[in-house]
Design a protein around this motif. Structure first.
Motif, PDB file in Angstrom:
ATOM      1  N   MET A  67      40.611  -4.078 139.044  1.00  0.00           N
ATOM      2  CA  MET A  67      41.051  -4.878 140.170  1.00  0.00           C
ATOM      3  C   MET A  67      40.579  -4.243 141.465  1.00  0.00           C
ATOM      4  N   SER A  70      43.475  -1.447 145.118  1.00  0.00           N
ATOM      5  CA  SER A  70      44.877  -1.722 144.826  1.00  0.00           C
ATOM      6  C   SER A  70      45.772  -1.856 146.055  1.00  0.00           C
ATOM      7  N   TYR A  99      44.032  -1.633 129.681  1.00  0.00           N
ATOM      8  CA  TYR A  99      43.929  -0.404 130.443  1.00  0.00           C
ATOM      9  C   TYR A  99      43.549  -0.776 131.869  1.00  0.00           C
ATOM     10  N   LEU A 100      44.328  -0.282 132.819  1.00  0.00           N
ATOM     11  CA  LEU A 100      44.174  -0.720 134.207  1.00  0.00           C
ATOM     12  C   LEU A 100      43.417   0.279 135.063  1.00  0.00           C
ATOM     13  N   SER A 101      42.575  -0.213 135.919  1.00  0.00           N
ATOM     14  CA  SER A 101      41.935   0.681 136.877  1.00  0.00           C
ATOM     15  C   SER A 101      42.963   1.078 137.928  1.00  0.00           C
ATOM     16  N   THR A 102      42.805   2.273 138.469  1.00  0.00           N
ATOM     17  CA  THR A 102      43.777   2.743 139.454  1.00  0.00           C
ATOM     18  C   THR A 102      43.120   3.135 140.778  1.00  0.00           C
ATOM     19  N   GLY A 103      41.807   3.076 140.805  1.00  0.00           N
ATOM     20  CA  GLY A 103      41.092   3.513 142.004  1.00  0.00           C
ATOM     21  C   GLY A 103      41.393   2.648 143.215  1.00  0.00           C
ATOM     22  N   GLU A 108      35.797   5.084 143.864  1.00  0.00           N
ATOM     23  CA  GLU A 108      36.705   5.484 142.791  1.00  0.00           C
ATOM     24  C   GLU A 108      36.655   4.482 141.652  1.00  0.00           C
ATOM     25  N   GLU A 112      35.515   5.116 137.770  1.00  0.00           N
ATOM     26  CA  GLU A 112      36.416   4.755 136.674  1.00  0.00           C
ATOM     27  C   GLU A 112      35.755   3.848 135.653  1.00  0.00           C
ATOM     28  N   VAL A 114      32.606   3.425 135.019  1.00  0.00           N
ATOM     29  CA  VAL A 114      31.592   4.136 134.244  1.00  0.00           C
ATOM     30  C   VAL A 114      32.252   5.005 133.180  1.00  0.00           C
ATOM     31  N   GLU A 115      33.301   5.687 133.554  1.00  0.00           N
ATOM     32  CA  GLU A 115      33.983   6.547 132.577  1.00  0.00           C
ATOM     33  C   GLU A 115      34.620   5.736 131.454  1.00  0.00           C
ATOM     34  N   GLN A 118      31.434   4.395 129.323  1.00  0.00           N
ATOM     35  CA  GLN A 118      30.687   5.443 128.632  1.00  0.00           C
ATOM     36  C   GLN A 118      31.595   6.300 127.764  1.00  0.00           C
ATOM     37  N   GLY A 119      32.791   6.507 128.256  1.00  0.00           N
ATOM     38  CA  GLY A 119      33.722   7.356 127.530  1.00  0.00           C
ATOM     39  C   GLY A 119      34.391   6.621 126.376  1.00  0.00           C
ATOM     40  N   LYS A 120      34.016   5.367 126.201  1.00  0.00           N
ATOM     41  CA  LYS A 120      34.543   4.558 125.094  1.00  0.00           C
ATOM     42  C   LYS A 120      36.068   4.450 125.139  1.00  0.00           C
ATOM     43  N   ARG A 121      36.558   4.397 126.334  1.00  0.00           N
ATOM     44  CA  ARG A 121      37.996   4.261 126.466  1.00  0.00           C
ATOM     45  C   ARG A 121      38.397   2.804 126.254  1.00  0.00           C
TER      46      ARG A 121
END
Lengths: 339, 339
Positions: A67, A70, A99-103, A108, A112, A114-115, A118-121
């Motif tokens: 989003m 914030s 899973y929510l973005s917090t930036g 930021e 987020e 990218v992580e 790439q981080g497969k979250r």
DNA sequence: CTGAAAGCGCTTACAG
DNA sequence: CTGAAAGCGCTTACAG
């Protein structure tokens, strides 16, 4: 220490592999074995570890929701909770988590995303907004991760899956509605100028004017930048024009009410002196005074379809990008008057 | 296939362990080695896999957010986005992500929470509501997972970390304010009866009445159950009492405006005929007509502190449960009149 | 129908 | 200062 698959296996007198298969309800395992293992799992209070499970499965069963900043936009109006409700419903139906973005800043958020990817979250991403020259969108496009956007992408829209209203047409219809009521001097209070939705609505506004032979005059338009403390002044200026508008289109119901408040301070009444119309059809708008005419853009459905689109992409990477247009409808209430 | 630590190691001519240490910025690694490895990571576009990392670290760097039945309460009003904004800010500051519950029924939510906790999907949980006899809360208590609640728990509040306003006192002050304006017949429109916040406010309401020698009469109270389609009727009944109330306390600004709408339909004006006061101080309330007197409960701060509390628990399991009371303040605007 | 073994991508004592 | 090895908790070919 939490109980693991090994603990269950030992206690049930089977191998960890068997326990794993019982969890997956593998048909090759005997009913008897399954029963026994399940019994032990219950007794021991076993729950599979997501991290481990996802690591080998190479998936996360999670959707990332991105989003905008914030602190401001997304959270200001009911759009966010409502679209989230749509997403949530669909995701939950397919056993996906959110899973929510917090930036708070664009940088930021970019990091987020990218992580996450790439981080497969997350297995896929829903971008809740579409703005011009957005690095996040660019990253998403070239990353190959499944994603969907709420809002038409500014460039190359056919290359991405998105869901949107027909904003150009919505705005056009709104203006035409006002023209039909006899208005010729119609102001437009839009959202932040770098959002595609704002562009589209402005475009629809211009289109309608043109079609009715009304010249476009920038002095009749105000955009989100005015929302930074000098809203009141912007409205004052608008109404101080040589020929003040007799109708105002605003991009959100709450903004409409804010404008109405400023107008009242100027002793201008709605709809007697000025007609006004909003967007988004907030739950409260029909109870307020004046009951607001507005465009219902089916926010919940936007969320539902956005989730549907990513889920589709996740299931089958090869499906071509798809675009969904969610219908909107103009709701007439008491805030516009015939001239 | 994504690039792994092994790929980086090979290309950089070091062992995977060294790459791992570079990621962790382990001080025992040479500056030269670090540089080289980082260079390779950048070239190859390496990003650590969360699942793997978390699996060995036995943590997820994620907070679970549990909200009430997504279809109704939580999403109806701006409370949710605002509290989320507070949580988000604090979580982001500590590099924690947010994982959202998606369940719509209590059973679904319960299952989700258990899975989140046992499955190690989250390191801690924030429960966004507090209701009576909530199995979710009970599970949380006995599970041992770090958690915090927004709202006072119904039983054994000292055993859990929570953040709340002083709701009893808030309601009491509101009623006292009205009494001070000369009102004696004050109605109370509360939230769902099984929420502790509703209980507390009702309690404060009763307390104030008692203190001023005004007998409590249940006919003057309406609760959330009325919100299921017969709101209008409930208000009509209220105003048809032998002695109708001269003031109404509502548990939310939007509800206040809804009530105001019904009153107007009955040709009852606010504040001329009836005074009304809300809770939550929505951004729009000061612009609406009438500008609403309300209680600002600092929703953002509730979120901030809730996050702070879980994070504390996560960092050090041994810290005793802590309670935070966030201050509220009554904002006088134009919706109440002196009798 | 079930088990032993390898492996998912990472971290961390333990050596050296 | 760096590496080899074991292990986090699971799944899945491969045998049998």
């Amino acid at each position: 220490m939490a109980v693991t698959i090994k603990d269950v296996a030992k206690r049930a007198g089977v191998s960890p592999a068997t326990v794993s298969r019982v969890i997956a309800d593998n048909p090759r395992i005997t009913g008897k074995t399954k029963e026994k293992v399940r019994e032990v799992m219950k007794i021991m209070g076993y729950y599979p570890n997501f991290q481990a499970r996802n690591l080998v499965a190479k998936k996360s069963q999670t959707l990332g929701i991105i989003m905008e900043n914030s602190a401001t936009l997304a959270f200001q109006n009911p759009f966010f909770p409502e679209v989230l409700r749509g997403i949530s419903t669909r995701a939950h139906g397919s056993q996906y988590g959110l899973y929510l973005s917090t930036g708070a800043t664009q940088e930021e958020i970019y990091r987020e995303v990218v992580e996450m990817a790439q981080g497969k979250r997350v297995d896929g991403i829903i971008l809740l907004y579409s703005k011009i020259g957005d690095p996040v969108m660019e990253y998403l496009c070239q990353s190959g991760i499944p994603f969907a956007v709420v809002g038409r992408p500014f460039k190359d829209p056919c290359a991405v899956s998105y869901v949107d209203n027909d904003n150009i047409n919505n705005a056009k219809e709104v203006v035409e509605y006002l023209v039909g009521l006899g208005h010729r001097h119609i102001a437009f209070v839009g959202g932040a100028a770098d959002f595609v939705v704002s562009l589209d609505r402005l475009e629809g506004y211009k289109l309608a004017l043109k079609q009715h032979g009304i010249p476009f005059d920038a002095a009749y338009t105000v955009n989100q930048e005015f929302m930074h403390g000098n809203e009141r002044e912007a409205i004052r200026r608008l109404m101080a024009l040589d020929i003040p508008p007799t109708a105002i289109v605003t991009h959100d119901d709450m903004v409409a009410y804010e404008v109405i408040g400023y107008l009242e301070d100027l002793e201008i009444s709605v709809p007697e002196d000025v007609s006004i119309i909003g967007f988004n059809n907030h739950a409260i708008s029909r109870h307020l005074k004046p009951p607001l005419s507005t465009v219902d853009i089916s926010i919940y459905d936007l969320g539902l379809h956005a989730a549907e689109l990513v889920l589709e992409k996740i299931t089958d990477e090869s499906v071509p990008p798809k675009q969904v247009v969610v219908p909107s409808r103009l709701i007439e209430r008491g805030s516009c008057r015939r001239l």
